[in-house]
Design a protein around this motif. Structure first.
Motif, PDB file in Angstrom:
ATOM      1  N   TRP A 192       0.817  -1.221   0.000  1.00  0.00           N
ATOM      2  CA  TRP A 192       0.000   0.000   0.000  1.00  0.00           C
ATOM      3  C   TRP A 192       0.843   1.259   0.000  1.00  0.00           C
ATOM      4  N   ASP A 193       2.032   1.202   0.551  1.00  0.00           N
ATOM      5  CA  ASP A 193       2.914   2.372   0.493  1.00  0.00           C
ATOM      6  C   ASP A 193       3.261   2.720  -0.948  1.00  0.00           C
ATOM      7  N   ALA A 194       3.480   1.694  -1.787  1.00  0.00           N
ATOM      8  CA  ALA A 194       3.780   1.939  -3.200  1.00  0.00           C
ATOM      9  C   ALA A 194       2.566   2.526  -3.920  1.00  0.00           C
ATOM     10  N   VAL A 195       1.350   2.097  -3.551  1.00  0.00           N
ATOM     11  CA  VAL A 195       0.146   2.682  -4.135  1.00  0.00           C
ATOM     12  C   VAL A 195       0.067   4.165  -3.770  1.00  0.00           C
ATOM     13  N   TRP A 196       0.366   4.483  -2.520  1.00  0.00           N
ATOM     14  CA  TRP A 196       0.391   5.893  -2.107  1.00  0.00           C
ATOM     15  C   TRP A 196       1.429   6.677  -2.920  1.00  0.00           C
ATOM     16  N   LYS A 238      -2.181  13.228  -5.033  1.00  0.00           N
ATOM     17  CA  LYS A 238      -2.280  13.604  -3.629  1.00  0.00           C
ATOM     18  C   LYS A 238      -2.746  15.049  -3.480  1.00  0.00           C
ATOM     19  N   ASP A 239      -3.359  15.341  -2.345  1.00  0.00           N
ATOM     20  CA  ASP A 239      -3.724  16.720  -2.031  1.00  0.00           C
ATOM     21  C   ASP A 239      -2.494  17.458  -1.502  1.00  0.00           C
ATOM     22  N   PRO A 240      -2.587  18.772  -1.214  1.00  0.00           N
ATOM     23  CA  PRO A 240      -1.404  19.515  -0.750  1.00  0.00           C
ATOM     24  C   PRO A 240      -0.767  18.957   0.519  1.00  0.00           C
ATOM     25  N   ALA A 241      -1.517  18.207   1.312  1.00  0.00           N
ATOM     26  CA  ALA A 241      -0.959  17.631   2.535  1.00  0.00           C
ATOM     27  C   ALA A 241      -0.389  16.229   2.314  1.00  0.00           C
ATOM     28  N   GLY A 242      -0.385  15.781   1.058  1.00  0.00           N
ATOM     29  CA  GLY A 242       0.181  14.465   0.763  1.00  0.00           C
ATOM     30  C   GLY A 242      -0.767  13.312   0.964  1.00  0.00           C
ATOM     31  N   ASN A 243      -2.070  13.589   1.106  1.00  0.00           N
ATOM     32  CA  ASN A 243      -3.053  12.517   1.280  1.00  0.00           C
ATOM     33  C   ASN A 243      -3.558  12.022  -0.077  1.00  0.00           C
ATOM     34  N   ALA A 244      -3.665  10.714  -0.232  1.00  0.00           N
ATOM     35  CA  ALA A 244      -4.214  10.103  -1.443  1.00  0.00           C
ATOM     36  C   ALA A 244      -5.521   9.422  -1.081  1.00  0.00           C
ATOM     37  N   CYS A 245      -6.599   9.809  -1.741  1.00  0.00           N
ATOM     38  CA  CYS A 245      -7.923   9.304  -1.382  1.00  0.00           C
ATOM     39  C   CYS A 245      -8.615   8.696  -2.594  1.00  0.00           C
ATOM     40  N   VAL A 291     -11.292  13.552   4.801  1.00  0.00           N
ATOM     41  CA  VAL A 291     -10.007  13.580   5.501  1.00  0.00           C
ATOM     42  C   VAL A 291      -9.816  14.960   6.119  1.00  0.00           C
ATOM     43  N   ARG A 292      -9.485  14.982   7.416  1.00  0.00           N
ATOM     44  CA  ARG A 292      -9.273  16.252   8.118  1.00  0.00           C
ATOM     45  C   ARG A 292      -7.995  16.181   8.955  1.00  0.00           C
ATOM     46  N   ASP A 293      -7.203  17.249   8.871  1.00  0.00           N
ATOM     47  CA  ASP A 293      -6.006  17.399   9.699  1.00  0.00           C
ATOM     48  C   ASP A 293      -5.119  16.155   9.627  1.00  0.00           C
ATOM     49  N   SER A 294      -4.904  15.653   8.424  1.00  0.00           N
ATOM     50  CA  SER A 294      -4.077  14.471   8.215  1.00  0.00           C
ATOM     51  C   SER A 294      -3.060  14.764   7.125  1.00  0.00           C
ATOM     52  N   ARG A 295      -1.981  13.986   7.109  1.00  0.00           N
ATOM     53  CA  ARG A 295      -0.970  14.176   6.067  1.00  0.00           C
ATOM     54  C   ARG A 295      -0.344  12.833   5.689  1.00  0.00           C
ATOM     55  N   ASP A 296       0.105  12.764   4.421  1.00  0.00           N
ATOM     56  CA  ASP A 296       0.832  11.602   3.902  1.00  0.00           C
ATOM     57  C   ASP A 296       0.103  10.287   4.217  1.00  0.00           C
ATOM     58  N   THR A 297      -1.215  10.321   4.050  1.00  0.00           N
ATOM     59  CA  THR A 297      -2.058   9.176   4.400  1.00  0.00           C
ATOM     60  C   THR A 297      -2.847   8.705   3.182  1.00  0.00           C
ATOM     61  N   LEU A 341      -4.556  11.820  11.219  1.00  0.00           N
ATOM     62  CA  LEU A 341      -3.669  10.700  10.903  1.00  0.00           C
ATOM     63  C   LEU A 341      -2.448  11.168  10.122  1.00  0.00           C
ATOM     64  N   HIS A 342      -1.304  10.582  10.437  1.00  0.00           N
ATOM     65  CA  HIS A 342      -0.069  10.875   9.724  1.00  0.00           C
ATOM     66  C   HIS A 342       0.563   9.552   9.285  1.00  0.00           C
ATOM     67  N   ASP A 343       0.872   9.430   7.987  1.00  0.00           N
ATOM     68  CA  ASP A 343       1.578   8.251   7.470  1.00  0.00           C
ATOM     69  C   ASP A 343       0.839   6.949   7.774  1.00  0.00           C
ATOM     70  N   VAL A 344      -0.464   6.952   7.475  1.00  0.00           N
ATOM     71  CA  VAL A 344      -1.306   5.792   7.770  1.00  0.00           C
ATOM     72  C   VAL A 344      -1.986   5.325   6.491  1.00  0.00           C
ATOM     73  N   VAL A 345      -2.302   4.044   6.423  1.00  0.00           N
ATOM     74  CA  VAL A 345      -3.096   3.451   5.342  1.00  0.00           C
ATOM     75  C   VAL A 345      -4.429   2.985   5.930  1.00  0.00           C
ATOM     76  N   VAL A 346      -5.536   3.406   5.306  1.00  0.00           N
ATOM     77  CA  VAL A 346      -6.865   2.944   5.683  1.00  0.00           C
ATOM     78  C   VAL A 346      -7.536   2.433   4.409  1.00  0.00           C
ATOM     79  N   VAL A 347      -7.882   1.148   4.381  1.00  0.00           N
ATOM     80  CA  VAL A 347      -8.516   0.538   3.213  1.00  0.00           C
ATOM     81  C   VAL A 347      -9.777  -0.165   3.668  1.00  0.00           C
ATOM     82  N   GLU A 348     -10.916   0.220   3.088  1.00  0.00           N
ATOM     83  CA  GLU A 348     -12.216  -0.331   3.458  1.00  0.00           C
ATOM     84  C   GLU A 348     -12.797  -1.146   2.310  1.00  0.00           C
ATOM     85  N   THR A 349     -13.293  -2.332   2.624  1.00  0.00           N
ATOM     86  CA  THR A 349     -14.084  -3.142   1.702  1.00  0.00           C
ATOM     87  C   THR A 349     -15.352  -3.577   2.450  1.00  0.00           C
TER      88      THR A 349
END
Length: 486
Positions: free
Chosen positions: A289-293, A298-305, A311-317, A331-339
Motif C-alpha cells: 500500500w505504500d507503493a500505491v500511495w 495527492k492533495d497539498p498535505a500528501g493525502n491520497a484518497c 479527511v481532516r487534519d491528516s498528512r501523507d495518508t 492521521l499521519h503516514d497511515v493506510v486505511v482501506v475499506e471493503t
C-alpha cells in the motif's frame, strides 16, 4: 525492412497478498482498478500492444495465469479494443516465473518460430507510457541481435523492497548498458549507497529475449526445470480459449524465479551477452500500500484518497473506500482501506507486513484471505448481502447470454426475485421467463437453472433457507464452464 517479430508475454499468476483487503487470492491485485478505469492487467496488455513500429511487429499476447483466474483474464481482455485475442496458458498451480516464462517460450516457438519475447508481470504500472514504449522498443532491437535484455528502473529513492542491477561501466547508448551483477534486496544503508553511486537500477522483472535463447540458457543452467516444463507442455490440452499443460507433469516442476534460474548466472558466463535498458517512466510494482500511495495523486498535505472519503487534519495518508463513507481525523503516514467485509488500518511504512494478516486468516480457515463478499464467476457475480441462522441473502448478476449450471441442492431451498432484466428459469420440468418484480421458488432437491436470455445484465435477489448453506452444496448436471461433476 524486415520487421522483428515480438511475442508479448504477460505473467498474470500472482496473488498480491500485500494489497489485502482489496486484493484476494480469488481476485488478486493485477485485476484491480486502482487508478482510472483499467486494471493493472489491462494496462500491461495495452502497453505491450503499443510497441509496434516500422521495424517491430507485435503479435497477440500470450497470458500465463492461474487456472482459477481464467475467466477474469478473458473478461478483462474483451474490454480492450486495441488488444487482439490472446493465447491464455493456464498453470494448474504456482511454480514461480521461470516455468511460466518457459511455457510462453514453448508456445511462441511452435512451428519453428523464434520471436523476441517481451515478458512483463501483470501487476505493474507506469505513468509515462511514451517513455516505456521507447525503452522497450530499444530492448527489442538489442534482443533481436542475440542479447538478454532486462529493463532496469532508474531509482528515485533508497528502496529496500526491490532487487538491484549493477550496471557495467559506461553510459547508455545504442546497445544499452552491460550488466555487471544482480544484487539482492538491500538494507536501508546499502540502498542509500546504491542511490548515491548512480550505477545501480531497480530490477523491474521485465525481460526481453529471443525464445530460443531463453530455452537454451534454461537448459544449460537449470536442465531439471527445462525438462520438467517440456514434459508438462507435451501433455497439454487445448480448447477454444485455453492451453492447459499436463497437471501431474506440471506439479513435478521445481519452483524457481527467472532471476535465480537464469539471469543471475548470465553475467558470469561468457556464453551470453546480458544488457540493461534504463527505464525512467514512473514505474512501480505496487508491491504494498505504500507503493500505491507513492504513485497516487495527492492533495497539498500528501493525502491520497479514493472512493467516498473525508479527511481532516491528516498528512501523507492513504484512504481507500469501496462501499461506504470513510472519515479520518489527525492521521499521519497511515493506510486505511475499506471493503464490504474487512477494513485495514496500518502504519504506511509497515504496509509490507499486511501479508502476515493474510497468513493468519488462511491459517484460521477464514475466507477473507481468498474471497471478497462479491465473488466473481464466469457467468457474472454474486454478493452475499446478509446471513444468519438457516438463511442467506445474495444479490446475483448474470451476464447477457450467460447461464449458471443445471444443478440441485441437498440442504437448501431458494427464492428468486428479479430486480432487472429477464430471467429464464428452469425449475424441475418447467422453463419460465420472469421479468422485473416477478419471483419464483426452488424447493429443496429440485433440479434448476438460472439463465439470462436478454441483452442487458440480469440482477436478482436470492434468499436461501435451509440447514446448510455452503457453496459446496451444489450437484451440477450440466455446465457451460466445465464444472459439472456428473
Amino acid at each position: 525492412m524486415t520487421s522483428i517479430p515480438v511475442q508479448p508475454v504477460i505473467m498474470a499468476g500472482g496473488s498480491g497478498t500485500r494489497l489485502w483487503p482489496l486484493s484476494r487470492a480469488q481476485y488478486p491485485k493485477q485485476f484491480l482498478v486502482l487508478q482510472g478505469n483499467r486494471s493493472l492487467f489491462q494496462q500491461a496488455a495495452s502497453r505491450l500492444a503499443g510497441l509496434n513500429a516500422e521495424d517491430i511487429a507485435v503479435s497477440a499476447p500470450c497470458v500465463v495465469g492461474n487456472e482459477e483466474h481464467r475467466f477474469l483474464v478473458l473478461d478483462q481482455l474483451r474490454e480492450l479494443e486495441n488488444v487482439p485475442e490472446a493465447t491464455v496458458v493456464l498453470e494448474p498451480m504456482g511454480r514461480n516465473t521461470a516455468p511460466a516464462m518457459t511455457l510462453a517460450a514453448l508456445q511462441a516457438a511452435a512451428g519453428g518460430a523464434d520471436p523476441v519475447l517481451v515478458v512483463t508481470p501483470a501487476d505493474q504500472t507506469v505513468t509515462d507510457e511514451a517513455a516505456f514504449t521507447r525503452a522497450v522498443q530499444e530492448a527489442v532491437r538489442v534482443a533481436a541481435r542475440g542479447s538478454f535484455v532486462i529493463l532496469g528502473v532508474t531509482p528515485d529513492r533508497a528502496e529496500t523492497g526491490f532487487g538491484y542491477i549493477r550496471a557495467a561501466d559506461g553510459k547508455p547508448g545504442i546497445d544499452a548498458l552491460g550488466v555487471a551483477q544482480f544484487v539482492e534486496k538491500p538494507d536501508l544503508a546499502t540502498a542509500q549507497r546504491y542511490l548515491a553511486d548512480g550505477g545501480y537500477y531497480w530490477n523491474s522483472g521485465m525481460f526481453v529475449v529471443r525464445a530460443s535463447l531463453w530455452l537454451k540458457a534454461l537448459e544449460q543452467f537449470r536442465p531439471d526445470i527445462a525438462a520438467a516444463t517440456r514434459a508438462a507442455w507435451n501433455k497439454r490440452s487445448v480448447d477454444a480459449s485455453f492451453v492447459r499443460p499436463g497437471r501431474a507433469e506440471f506439479a513435478a516442476i521445481p519452483s524457481e524465479s527467472v532471476d535465480y534460474a537464469v539471469m543471475e548466472k548470465c553475467p558470469d558466463s561468457s556464453a551470453y551477452d546480458i544488457r540493461m535498458v534504463p527505464l525512467s517512466a514512473g514505474w512501480s510494482d505496487l508491491g504494498a500500500w505504500d507503493a500505491v500511495w507513492q504513485v497516487s495523486d495527492k492533495d497539498p498535505a500528501g493525502n491520497a484518497c479514493a472512493g467516498d472519503t473525508f479527511v481532516r487534519d491528516s498528512r501523507d495518508t492513504l484512504v481507500h473506500s469501496t462501499s461506504r463513507l470513510v472519515g479520518v481525523v489527525g492521521l499521519h503516514d497511515v493506510v486505511v482501506v475499506e471493503t464490504p467485509d474487512a477494513v485495514l488500518v496500518a502504519d504506511r511504512s509497515r504496509s509490507q507486513e499486511v501479508k502476515h494478516i493474510v497468513a493468519h486468516l488462511d491459517g484460521s480457515g477464514r475466507s477473507e484471505h481468498s474471497l471478497h463478499r462479491q465473488v466473481h464467476r464466469p457467468w457474472g457475480w454474486y454478493d452475499s448481502i446478509d446471513s444468519g441462522a438457516r438463511f442467506q441473502v445474495k444479490r446475483i448478476m448474470v451476464k447477457p447470454g450467460a447461464s449458471l449450471s443445471l444443478q440441485k441442492h441437498h440442504h437448501r431451498a431458494e427464492h428468486w426475485i428479479v430486480v432487472s432484466g429477464t430471467a429464464e428459469v428452469t425449475n424441475g420440468d418447467q422453463v419460465i421467463l420472469l421479468t422485473e418484480n416477478q419471483s419464483t421458488y426452488i424447493p429443496l432437491g429440485q433440479v434448476h437453472r438460472l439463465a439470462n436470455p436478454g441483452k442487458v445484465p440480469l440482477e436478482i435477489i436470492e434468499v436461501q433457507s435451509g440447514s446448510y448453506l455452503g457453496e459446496d452444496d451444489i450437484v451440477r448436471f450440466e455446465d457451460t464452464y466445465g464444472r459439472a461433476k456428473n
